[in-house]
Enzyme design. Sequence first.
Site, PDB file in Angstrom:
ATOM      1  N   GLN A 144     -11.841  51.275 -26.178  1.00  0.00           N
ATOM      2  CA  GLN A 144     -10.405  51.576 -26.075  1.00  0.00           C
ATOM      3  C   GLN A 144      -9.557  50.337 -26.374  1.00  0.00           C
ATOM      4  OE1 GLN A 144      -8.725  54.311 -25.635  1.00  0.00           O
ATOM      5  NE2 GLN A 144      -6.719  53.384 -25.275  1.00  0.00           N
TER       6      GLN A 144
ATOM      7  N   GLY B 177     -20.447  41.263 -33.410  1.00  0.00           N
ATOM      8  CA  GLY B 177     -21.245  40.255 -32.723  1.00  0.00           C
ATOM      9  C   GLY B 177     -20.431  39.356 -31.807  1.00  0.00           C
TER      10      GLY B 177
ATOM     11  N   HIS C 149     -18.893  44.609 -25.299  1.00  0.00           N
ATOM     12  CA  HIS C 149     -19.936  45.136 -26.194  1.00  0.00           C
ATOM     13  C   HIS C 149     -21.096  45.708 -25.370  1.00  0.00           C
ATOM     14  CE1 HIS C 149     -18.206  41.849 -28.895  1.00  0.00           C
ATOM     15  NE2 HIS C 149     -18.061  42.928 -29.629  1.00  0.00           N
TER      16      HIS C 149
ATOM     17  N   HIS D  84     -19.894  40.089 -25.687  1.00  0.00           N
ATOM     18  CA  HIS D  84     -19.396  39.875 -24.321  1.00  0.00           C
ATOM     19  C   HIS D  84     -19.624  41.181 -23.574  1.00  0.00           C
ATOM     20  CE1 HIS D  84     -16.070  42.240 -25.811  1.00  0.00           C
ATOM     21  NE2 HIS D  84     -15.810  41.323 -26.746  1.00  0.00           N
TER      22      HIS D  84
ATOM     23  N   ASP E  27      -9.566  48.509 -28.864  1.00  0.00           N
ATOM     24  CA  ASP E  27      -9.056  48.596 -30.239  1.00  0.00           C
ATOM     25  C   ASP E  27      -8.582  50.029 -30.488  1.00  0.00           C
ATOM     26  OD1 ASP E  27      -9.816  45.862 -31.450  1.00  0.00           O
ATOM     27  OD2 ASP E  27     -11.597  46.493 -30.376  1.00  0.00           O
TER      28      ASP E  27
ATOM     29  N   VAL F 161     -13.069  46.525 -21.107  1.00  0.00           N
ATOM     30  CA  VAL F 161     -13.639  45.651 -20.077  1.00  0.00           C
ATOM     31  C   VAL F 161     -12.806  44.371 -20.053  1.00  0.00           C
ATOM     32  CG1 VAL F 161     -15.699  44.394 -19.330  1.00  0.00           C
ATOM     33  CG2 VAL F 161     -15.924  46.638 -20.432  1.00  0.00           C
TER      34      VAL F 161
HETATM   35  P1  AMP Z   1     -15.899  43.906 -32.356  1.00  0.00           P
HETATM   36  O1  AMP Z   1     -17.204  43.191 -32.284  1.00  0.00           O
HETATM   37  O2  AMP Z   1     -14.742  43.121 -31.808  1.00  0.00           O
HETATM   38  O3  AMP Z   1     -15.627  44.524 -33.696  1.00  0.00           O
HETATM   39  O4  AMP Z   1     -16.021  45.131 -31.350  1.00  0.00           O
HETATM   40  C1  AMP Z   1     -17.071  46.061 -31.445  1.00  0.00           C
HETATM   41  C2  AMP Z   1     -16.759  47.212 -30.539  1.00  0.00           C
HETATM   42  O5  AMP Z   1     -16.617  46.725 -29.203  1.00  0.00           O
HETATM   43  C3  AMP Z   1     -15.449  47.918 -30.889  1.00  0.00           C
HETATM   44  O6  AMP Z   1     -15.608  49.313 -30.711  1.00  0.00           O
HETATM   45  C4  AMP Z   1     -14.486  47.341 -29.880  1.00  0.00           C
HETATM   46  O7  AMP Z   1     -13.398  48.197 -29.575  1.00  0.00           O
HETATM   47  C5  AMP Z   1     -15.394  47.193 -28.666  1.00  0.00           C
HETATM   48  N1  AMP Z   1     -14.837  46.214 -27.735  1.00  0.00           N
HETATM   49  C6  AMP Z   1     -14.401  44.961 -28.022  1.00  0.00           C
HETATM   50  N2  AMP Z   1     -13.886  44.380 -26.917  1.00  0.00           N
HETATM   51  C7  AMP Z   1     -13.994  45.289 -25.917  1.00  0.00           C
HETATM   52  C8  AMP Z   1     -13.647  45.289 -24.540  1.00  0.00           C
HETATM   53  N3  AMP Z   1     -13.076  44.246 -23.962  1.00  0.00           N
HETATM   54  N4  AMP Z   1     -13.913  46.394 -23.811  1.00  0.00           N
HETATM   55  C9  AMP Z   1     -14.492  47.481 -24.388  1.00  0.00           C
HETATM   56  N5  AMP Z   1     -14.855  47.537 -25.681  1.00  0.00           N
HETATM   57  C10 AMP Z   1     -14.607  46.461 -26.442  1.00  0.00           C
END
Ligand code: AMP
Length: 290
Positions: free
Chosen positions: A149, A31, A37, A34, A151, A177
């Site tokens: 990518q 959640g 996501h 941005h 992570d 992104v």
């Molecule tokens: P999180 O909410 O941080 O656990 O991220 C959820 C998903 O969004 C994961 O697969 C992350 O790798 C991806 N994600 C987070 N930040 C970015 C970003 N800046 N660009 C692309 N994917 C992202």
Amino acid sequence: MKAIKSIPELREELRTARTNRTSVEFVPTMGAFHEGHLALMRAARKRGGLLVVSIFVNPIQFGPSEDFDTYPRDLDADLAKAADEGAEVVFAPTAAEMYPDGQISTRVEVGRLGEILEGAYRPGHFAGVATICAKLFNLVGPDRVYLGQKDAQQVAVLSQMVRDLNLPVELVVCPTVREPDGLAMSSRNRRLDPAGREAAAAIYSALRAAVREANAGETSAFKLVTVARRLLDRQPTVRLQYLEVVHPQTFQPVDQVSAQTLIVLAAHVGSVRLIDNCIVGTAQRPEREE
Ligand code: AMP
């Protein structure tokens, strides 16, 4: 769009929603959405199947001194954004729903890959990630799962889990992104103060400098790290935890760069821990960033 908190309700909703649908496309998240996501949701939407998003700040992937309590949460805004992106089901359970006993006895361990780099600085983190993803994949039954990518080690961990456990899902990896100054979008960025936010741009500048050297023909991992480190040293607010050139699947350090080799880093800016990476082995396509 249906916002669902309980597992029985999710199962019931998916039973009806998936009939007559070609596929289930799944975007798992924590959640505080941005553009990163939203880009995953758009990629998933393009496939035309049923788009399911999960929002869950997973306690078992945070260490005792980490930022579970202060991790940004913004459910109402997230639901509105997911609806705008065409999500049909958003699963946003409580911790009690996912861990009714207050903890979990069965865990997915991914071995060495889960213990190095991020795993070394965050013991237990990847077992927490793999375990919650295994649970979510079982609940949602997706054909494809969309990951960032950004992570990169998480992608490698989940690819290994899918391979090792023969899970019937395809992982789709989407490019990182970034903000206009290059900082990788992250829910944690909103916790940076203005000075920290400005300093954090040095992370991507340093990675880009290494990518440029690689594109110019440099193949020595040591030299690429030196170039990046020199730029980061000029920014004392950015406290480096690790900066390494690694194999994209095993995350073992390499001496020489080849196709798809990654440069990965983690750093603290104030109390906020940030990670980023770039592919340095992209000599065939000189100006591609990811
Ligand atoms: P999180 O909410 O941080 O656990 O991220 C959820 C998903 O969004 C994961 O697969 C992350 O790798 C991806 N994600 C987070 N930040 C970015 C970003 N800046 N660009 C692309 N994917 C992202």
